[in-house]
Design a protein around this motif. Sequence first.
Motif, PDB file in Angstrom:
ATOM      1  N   LYS A  55      11.804   3.486   2.396  1.00 18.96           N
ATOM      2  CA  LYS A  55      13.061   4.227   2.338  1.00 18.96           C
ATOM      3  C   LYS A  55      12.976   5.465   3.235  1.00 18.96           C
ATOM      4  CE  LYS A  55      14.033   2.767  -2.416  1.00 18.96           C
ATOM      5  NZ  LYS A  55      14.239   3.223  -3.816  1.00 18.96           N
ATOM      6  N   PRO A  56      14.014   5.724   4.019  1.00 16.12           N
ATOM      7  CA  PRO A  56      13.988   6.872   4.934  1.00 16.12           C
ATOM      8  C   PRO A  56      13.685   8.195   4.245  1.00 16.12           C
ATOM      9  CG  PRO A  56      15.844   5.452   5.443  1.00 16.12           C
ATOM     10  CD  PRO A  56      15.248   4.933   4.162  1.00 16.12           C
ATOM     11  N   GLU A  57      14.215   8.401   3.018  1.00 19.89           N
ATOM     12  CA  GLU A  57      13.969   9.677   2.333  1.00 19.89           C
ATOM     13  C   GLU A  57      12.505   9.841   1.947  1.00 19.89           C
ATOM     14  OE1 GLU A  57      15.889   6.816  -0.721  1.00 19.89           O
ATOM     15  OE2 GLU A  57      16.049   7.321   1.413  1.00 19.89           O
ATOM     16  N   LEU A  58      11.810   8.732   1.691  1.00 22.85           N
ATOM     17  CA  LEU A  58      10.382   8.805   1.385  1.00 22.85           C
ATOM     18  C   LEU A  58       9.557   8.935   2.663  1.00 22.85           C
ATOM     19  CD1 LEU A  58      10.068   6.085  -1.411  1.00 22.85           C
ATOM     20  CD2 LEU A  58      10.221   8.565  -1.681  1.00 22.85           C
ATOM     21  N   ALA A  59      10.053   8.347   3.731  1.00 23.13           N
ATOM     22  CA  ALA A  59       9.332   8.404   5.001  1.00 23.13           C
ATOM     23  C   ALA A  59       9.199   9.826   5.509  1.00 23.13           C
ATOM     24  CB  ALA A  59      10.036   7.531   6.031  1.00 23.13           C
ATOM     25  N   GLU A  60      10.187  10.659   5.249  1.00 29.14           N
ATOM     26  CA  GLU A  60      10.163  12.029   5.756  1.00 29.14           C
ATOM     27  C   GLU A  60       8.960  12.799   5.228  1.00 29.14           C
ATOM     28  OE1 GLU A  60      13.050  15.976   6.041  1.00 29.14           O
ATOM     29  OE2 GLU A  60      13.823  14.101   5.204  1.00 29.14           O
ATOM     30  N   GLY A  63      12.943  -2.237   6.727  1.00 29.72           N
ATOM     31  CA  GLY A  63      13.609  -1.930   5.472  1.00 29.72           C
ATOM     32  C   GLY A  63      12.709  -1.883   4.254  1.00 29.72           C
ATOM     33  N   LEU A  64      11.405  -1.790   4.462  1.00 27.49           N
ATOM     34  CA  LEU A  64      10.469  -1.738   3.340  1.00 27.49           C
ATOM     35  C   LEU A  64      10.230  -0.312   2.860  1.00 27.49           C
ATOM     36  CD1 LEU A  64       7.810  -4.245   4.748  1.00 27.49           C
ATOM     37  CD2 LEU A  64       9.613  -4.733   3.086  1.00 27.49           C
ATOM     38  N   GLY A  98       0.800  -1.212   0.000  1.00 26.30           N
ATOM     39  CA  GLY A  98       0.000   0.000   0.000  1.00 26.30           C
ATOM     40  C   GLY A  98       0.837   1.267   0.000  1.00 26.30           C
ATOM     41  N   PRO A  99       0.174   2.407  -0.047  1.00 33.05           N
ATOM     42  CA  PRO A  99       0.882   3.682  -0.218  1.00 33.05           C
ATOM     43  C   PRO A  99       1.793   4.054   0.944  1.00 33.05           C
ATOM     44  CG  PRO A  99      -1.462   4.034   0.186  1.00 33.05           C
ATOM     45  CD  PRO A  99      -1.290   2.576  -0.074  1.00 33.05           C
ATOM     46  N   VAL A 100       1.432   3.702   2.167  1.00 31.85           N
ATOM     47  CA  VAL A 100       2.297   4.045   3.302  1.00 31.85           C
ATOM     48  C   VAL A 100       3.592   3.256   3.230  1.00 31.85           C
ATOM     49  CG1 VAL A 100       2.522   3.985   5.811  1.00 31.85           C
ATOM     50  CG2 VAL A 100       0.369   4.742   4.781  1.00 31.85           C
ATOM     51  N   ALA A 101       3.487   1.949   3.016  1.00 27.78           N
ATOM     52  CA  ALA A 101       4.687   1.114   2.944  1.00 27.78           C
ATOM     53  C   ALA A 101       5.566   1.489   1.755  1.00 27.78           C
ATOM     54  CB  ALA A 101       4.294  -0.361   2.857  1.00 27.78           C
ATOM     55  N   ARG A 102       4.941   2.017   0.674  1.00 20.81           N
ATOM     56  CA  ARG A 102       5.716   2.439  -0.499  1.00 20.81           C
ATOM     57  C   ARG A 102       6.292   3.836  -0.345  1.00 20.81           C
ATOM     58  NH1 ARG A 102       1.142   0.384  -3.211  1.00 20.81           N
ATOM     59  NH2 ARG A 102       0.435   2.504  -3.666  1.00 20.81           N
ATOM     60  N   ALA A 147      -1.557   4.708   9.976  1.00 21.09           N
ATOM     61  CA  ALA A 147      -0.550   5.004   8.954  1.00 21.09           C
ATOM     62  C   ALA A 147       0.813   5.253   9.604  1.00 21.09           C
ATOM     63  CB  ALA A 147      -0.983   6.217   8.137  1.00 21.09           C
ATOM     64  N   ARG A 148       0.819   5.949  10.742  1.00 19.92           N
ATOM     65  CA  ARG A 148       2.076   6.196  11.435  1.00 19.92           C
ATOM     66  C   ARG A 148       2.704   4.887  11.926  1.00 19.92           C
ATOM     67  NH1 ARG A 148       0.204  11.557  14.868  1.00 19.92           N
ATOM     68  NH2 ARG A 148       1.135  13.107  13.486  1.00 19.92           N
ATOM     69  N   MET A 149       1.875   4.015  12.487  1.00 14.42           N
ATOM     70  CA  MET A 149       2.402   2.739  12.961  1.00 14.42           C
ATOM     71  C   MET A 149       2.901   1.896  11.795  1.00 14.42           C
ATOM     72  SD  MET A 149       0.127   1.432  16.192  1.00 14.42           S
ATOM     73  CE  MET A 149      -1.492   1.643  15.439  1.00 14.42           C
ATOM     74  N   THR A 150       2.157   1.934  10.685  1.00 19.76           N
ATOM     75  CA  THR A 150       2.581   1.188   9.502  1.00 19.76           C
ATOM     76  C   THR A 150       3.911   1.716   8.985  1.00 19.76           C
ATOM     77  OG1 THR A 150       0.282   0.733   8.890  1.00 19.76           O
ATOM     78  CG2 THR A 150       1.929   0.517   7.150  1.00 19.76           C
ATOM     79  N   ALA A 151       4.059   3.044   8.952  1.00 21.23           N
ATOM     80  CA  ALA A 151       5.313   3.641   8.497  1.00 21.23           C
ATOM     81  C   ALA A 151       6.476   3.244   9.396  1.00 21.23           C
ATOM     82  CB  ALA A 151       5.177   5.163   8.442  1.00 21.23           C
ATOM     83  N   ASP A 152       6.258   3.253  10.707  1.00 19.44           N
ATOM     84  CA  ASP A 152       7.311   2.872  11.650  1.00 19.44           C
ATOM     85  C   ASP A 152       7.753   1.431  11.416  1.00 19.44           C
ATOM     86  OD1 ASP A 152       7.274   5.349  12.809  1.00 19.44           O
ATOM     87  OD2 ASP A 152       6.018   4.768  14.513  1.00 19.44           O
TER      88      ASP A 152
END
Length: 324
Positions: A286-291, A283-284, A240-244, A272-277
């Motif tokens: 990328k840190p630059e996308l997470a920001e 490692g699913l 999904g979009p959060v993991a991507r 969504a925040r928990m999914t992102a964490d």
Amino acid sequence: MNTTPQQNTQDRPARLTVGVVGAGRVGPALAAALQLAGHRPVAVSGVSEASVRRAAALLPDVPLVTPAQVLKAADLVLLTVPDDALPALVEGLAETGAIRPGQLLVHTSGRYGTKVLDPALRAGALPLALHPAMTFTGTSVDVQRLAGCSFGVTAPEELRLAAEALVIEMGGEPEWIAEESRPLYHAALALGANHLVTLVAQSMELLRTAGVEAPDRMLGPLLGAALDNALRSGDAALTGPVARGDAGTVAVHVSELRKHAPEALPGYIAMARMTADRALAHGLLKPELAEDLLVVLADGANGTHGTDGADGTDGANGTDGAPR
């Protein structure tokens, strides 16, 4: 001619008389399962009309009596009342002398271990905590669903084998839970099962708002696959979009939920925040996308409006954000 399990048990003497205090959805089903294993239900207590109907359907010909009379009649008593009512019930039964020495007293609360039964223990009872990790309908279907159902089992060490044997007789799988771990165990089950129902019901409402005529049929295969993948692979199943890291798609979701279902927005942001964490930790994501993603979620939580997408589209990659 083939015989049913119940017909087979009628040919041998019952080993324990069984009583139920609290004819909610759980108690009659467990008593019916014990009956199939050769035990004999002899008494049940219930107050509401629904309780009386359940008892009559699952335990026909078993008399409906007071809790004290249940304890007087039964060797094994199932205390199947709501969690908050259990301590007072146990204390009341002990204070009135209703508990007999050597009596098996079993509660089915996930929250408590056997410490809640200490007043009964002091009266000579044998305390067991057997919690079926299943949702109940209050019908005969529940008895069938007990096959393979895990039970959270807590008991004094000398009663552990007896507790596990009762679970196996009901068709279940015993899983030992230490006394001090019962609250966390129960919180984990509530997080997974109870909140799942809320999420699915909310998802169906939103799909109806979006014009989908049969949201249950649409969600069935998707959620079934997601659950199966999660149970098999854990966080590796995240999609999904959060993991991507599709911040633009998530921004659109936030905007649409604020417009059409503002009550659903806090839950969406929290999940969504928990999914992102979790996606970051495994490692699913990328840190630059997470920001960028976390900025969108923070803006959504604060009620501020971000852009629909980093490139002016509905999603970071021009997608519609459908899970994949």
